[in-house]
Design a protein around this motif. Structure first.
Motif, short mmCIF file in Angstrom:
data_model
loop_
_atom_site.label_atom_id
_atom_site.label_comp_id
_atom_site.label_asym_id
_atom_site.label_seq_id
_atom_site.Cartn_x
_atom_site.Cartn_y
_atom_site.Cartn_z
N GLY A 167 0.79 -1.22 0.00
CA GLY A 167 0.00 0.00 0.00
C GLY A 167 0.82 1.28 0.00
O GLY A 167 0.27 2.37 -0.05
N ALA A 168 2.14 1.17 0.01
CA ALA A 168 2.98 2.38 0.04
C ALA A 168 2.85 3.19 -1.24
O ALA A 168 3.12 4.40 -1.25
CB ALA A 168 4.44 1.99 0.26
N GLY A 169 2.46 2.53 -2.32
CA GLY A 169 2.34 3.21 -3.61
C GLY A 169 3.40 2.75 -4.61
O GLY A 169 3.65 3.43 -5.60
N LYS A 170 3.99 1.60 -4.38
CA LYS A 170 5.05 1.09 -5.26
C LYS A 170 4.53 0.88 -6.68
O LYS A 170 5.14 1.34 -7.65
CB LYS A 170 5.60 -0.25 -4.73
N GLY A 171 3.40 0.20 -6.80
CA GLY A 171 2.85 -0.08 -8.12
C GLY A 171 2.46 1.20 -8.84
O GLY A 171 2.75 1.39 -10.03
N THR A 172 1.82 2.11 -8.11
CA THR A 172 1.39 3.39 -8.67
C THR A 172 2.59 4.15 -9.23
O THR A 172 2.57 4.67 -10.35
CB THR A 172 0.71 4.23 -7.56
N ARG A 177 -5.00 2.40 2.55
CA ARG A 177 -4.73 2.35 1.11
C ARG A 177 -5.05 0.99 0.54
O ARG A 177 -5.65 0.88 -0.53
CB ARG A 177 -3.27 2.70 0.84
N ARG A 201 -8.23 -0.25 -2.33
CA ARG A 201 -7.57 -0.38 -3.63
C ARG A 201 -8.37 -1.21 -4.63
O ARG A 201 -8.92 -2.24 -4.31
CB ARG A 201 -6.21 -1.04 -3.41
N TYR A 226 -6.54 2.27 -8.84
CA TYR A 226 -7.48 3.27 -8.32
C TYR A 226 -7.70 3.05 -6.83
O TYR A 226 -7.26 2.03 -6.26
CB TYR A 226 -8.82 3.16 -9.06
N HIS A 227 -8.38 4.02 -6.20
CA HIS A 227 -8.68 3.90 -4.77
C HIS A 227 -10.05 4.52 -4.51
O HIS A 227 -10.38 5.55 -5.09
CB HIS A 227 -7.59 4.62 -3.96
N PHE A 258 -8.94 7.90 -2.58
CA PHE A 258 -7.78 8.72 -2.96
C PHE A 258 -7.56 8.88 -4.45
O PHE A 258 -6.87 9.78 -4.90
CB PHE A 258 -6.50 8.16 -2.33
N ALA A 293 2.71 11.73 1.24
CA ALA A 293 2.22 12.86 0.43
C ALA A 293 1.27 12.36 -0.65
O ALA A 293 1.13 11.15 -0.85
CB ALA A 293 3.43 13.56 -0.20
N ILE A 328 -0.27 11.52 -4.42
CA ILE A 328 0.36 10.72 -5.49
C ILE A 328 1.28 11.58 -6.37
O ILE A 328 2.42 11.20 -6.64
CB ILE A 328 -0.72 10.03 -6.36
P1 ADP Z 1 1.75 -0.97 -3.42
O1 ADP Z 1 2.10 -1.39 -4.83
O2 ADP Z 1 2.91 -0.40 -2.68
O3 ADP Z 1 1.07 -2.06 -2.66
P2 ADP Z 1 -0.28 0.71 -4.72
O4 ADP Z 1 0.49 1.51 -5.69
O5 ADP Z 1 -1.12 -0.40 -5.23
O6 ADP Z 1 0.69 0.22 -3.52
O7 ADP Z 1 -1.22 1.74 -3.89
C1 ADP Z 1 -2.13 1.26 -2.92
C2 ADP Z 1 -3.43 2.06 -3.02
O8 ADP Z 1 -3.22 3.39 -2.53
C3 ADP Z 1 -3.98 2.21 -4.44
O9 ADP Z 1 -5.39 2.17 -4.36
C4 ADP Z 1 -3.48 3.59 -4.89
O10 ADP Z 1 -4.40 4.20 -5.80
C5 ADP Z 1 -3.43 4.35 -3.57
N1 ADP Z 1 -2.28 5.28 -3.47
C6 ADP Z 1 -1.03 5.11 -3.97
N2 ADP Z 1 -0.23 6.15 -3.65
C7 ADP Z 1 -0.99 6.99 -2.90
C8 ADP Z 1 -0.73 8.26 -2.27
N3 ADP Z 1 0.47 8.84 -2.33
N4 ADP Z 1 -1.76 8.82 -1.58
C9 ADP Z 1 -2.97 8.23 -1.51
N5 ADP Z 1 -3.28 7.04 -2.09
C10 ADP Z 1 -2.30 6.43 -2.78
#
Ligand code: ADP
Ligand code: ADP
Ligand code: ZN
Length: 228
Positions: free
Chosen positions: A20-25, A133, A137, A147-148, A151, A210, A212
């Motif tokens: 949930g850190a946002g690695k994939g995003t 997060r 997701r 998507y979220h 968020f 912070a 995205i």
């Molecule tokens: P990971 O790959 O690290 O598990 P994701 O990229 O799938 O994380 O992100 C997890 C969820 O949080 C997704 O639904 C994404 O849309 C959302 N998200 C990603 N980055 C942020 C951010 N900086 N702030 C808020 N939501 C975020």
């Protein structure tokens, strides 16, 4: 990391951080901005499960419960994928390495291919934010755009911004029980890699709390410093 040593392509970037850190995003954005290939061991494992390969059958129950798949399986999958021609131009590792054994295996693999780690982007988020997060997701079933619920919603409700598809999916392991196990596995097995890469002077902390676009901006600034 002091930014003094630029790595010429092929570069390897690592996105390190809890679920949930946002690695994939962020990996997806980096592929667009820098032309690197995103390599997600989670995606590769989910594909192996869907195909019913031997590795997929071995990994399925562990993934569902939120544990880590064995180093042996993950390293073999990564090694095969890195050997494909598109990876020669440089890769973003999303979700690998997750253990010290995997980090050492990666060092060995890169020594063989002549690639080196340009930066390890360490995505720092609170445990509470990570749970929010992950539980909100979902992704586009066709192109994988993330998507979220709160968020990051599609601009037109129910329609993917990237490809126009109206089908979305949620992951089986994004539930409260599995998330608790994944967080535990992160702290026990993956968090020690922060020190591992700090010692090698490639660690770049990123404020992943912070928004995205702000996170993307911070990462782009770091990547521009290390990739020639
Ligand atoms: P990971 O790959 O690290 O598990 P994701 O990229 O799938 O994380 O992100 C997890 C969820 O949080 C997704 O639904 C994404 O849309 C959302 N998200 C990603 N980055 C942020 C951010 N900086 N702030 C808020 N939501 C975020
Ligand atoms: P997240 O985006 O939430 O961090 P991933 O998609 O990266 O999740 O991984 C999903 C699951 O796949 C993990 O909980 C784990 O079971 C397995 N997995 C992915 N990458 C690895 C890895 N490098 N080592 C061991 N297990 C992994
Ligand atoms: Zn889509």
């Amino acid at each position: 990391m002091d930014g003094s040593s630029q790595v010429t392509a092929p570069a390897v970037l690592i996105l390190l951080g809890p679920p949930g850190a946002g690695k994939g995003t962020q990996a997806r954005k980096l592929t667009e901005a820098f032309g690197l290939v995103q390599l997600s061991t989670g995606d590769l494992l989910r594909a192996a499960v869907a195909e019913g390969t031997e590795a997929g059958r071995a990994a399925e129950a562990v993934m569902k419960a939120g544990g880590l798949v064995s180093d042996e399986i993950v390293i073999a999958i990564l090694r095969d994928r890195m050997a494909e021609p598109d990876c020669a131009a440089g890769v973003i590792l999303d979700g690998f390495p997750r253990t010290t054994v995997q980090a050492r295996a990666l060092d060995g693999l890169l020594a063989e291919t002549g690639q080196s780690i340009a930066a390890v982007l360490s995505m720092e988020v609170d445990d509470a934010a990570m749970v929010d997060r992950v539980s909100g997701r979902y992704t586009c079933a066709k192109c994988g755009e993330g998507y979220h619920d709160s968020f990051k919603q599609p601009k037109a409700e129910g329609v993917c911004d990237s490809c126009g598809s109206t089908e979305f999916k949620r992951r089986a392991d994004d539930n409260a029980t599995a998330v608790a196990s994944r967080l535990k596995a992160y702290h026990a097995e993956t968090a020690p890699l922060i020190a591992y890469y700090q010692d090698r002077d490639v660690l770049a902390p990123v404020d992943a709390m912070a928004g995205i676009d702000d996170v993307s901006g911070e990462i782009a600034g770091i990547v521009r410093q290390v990739i020639a």
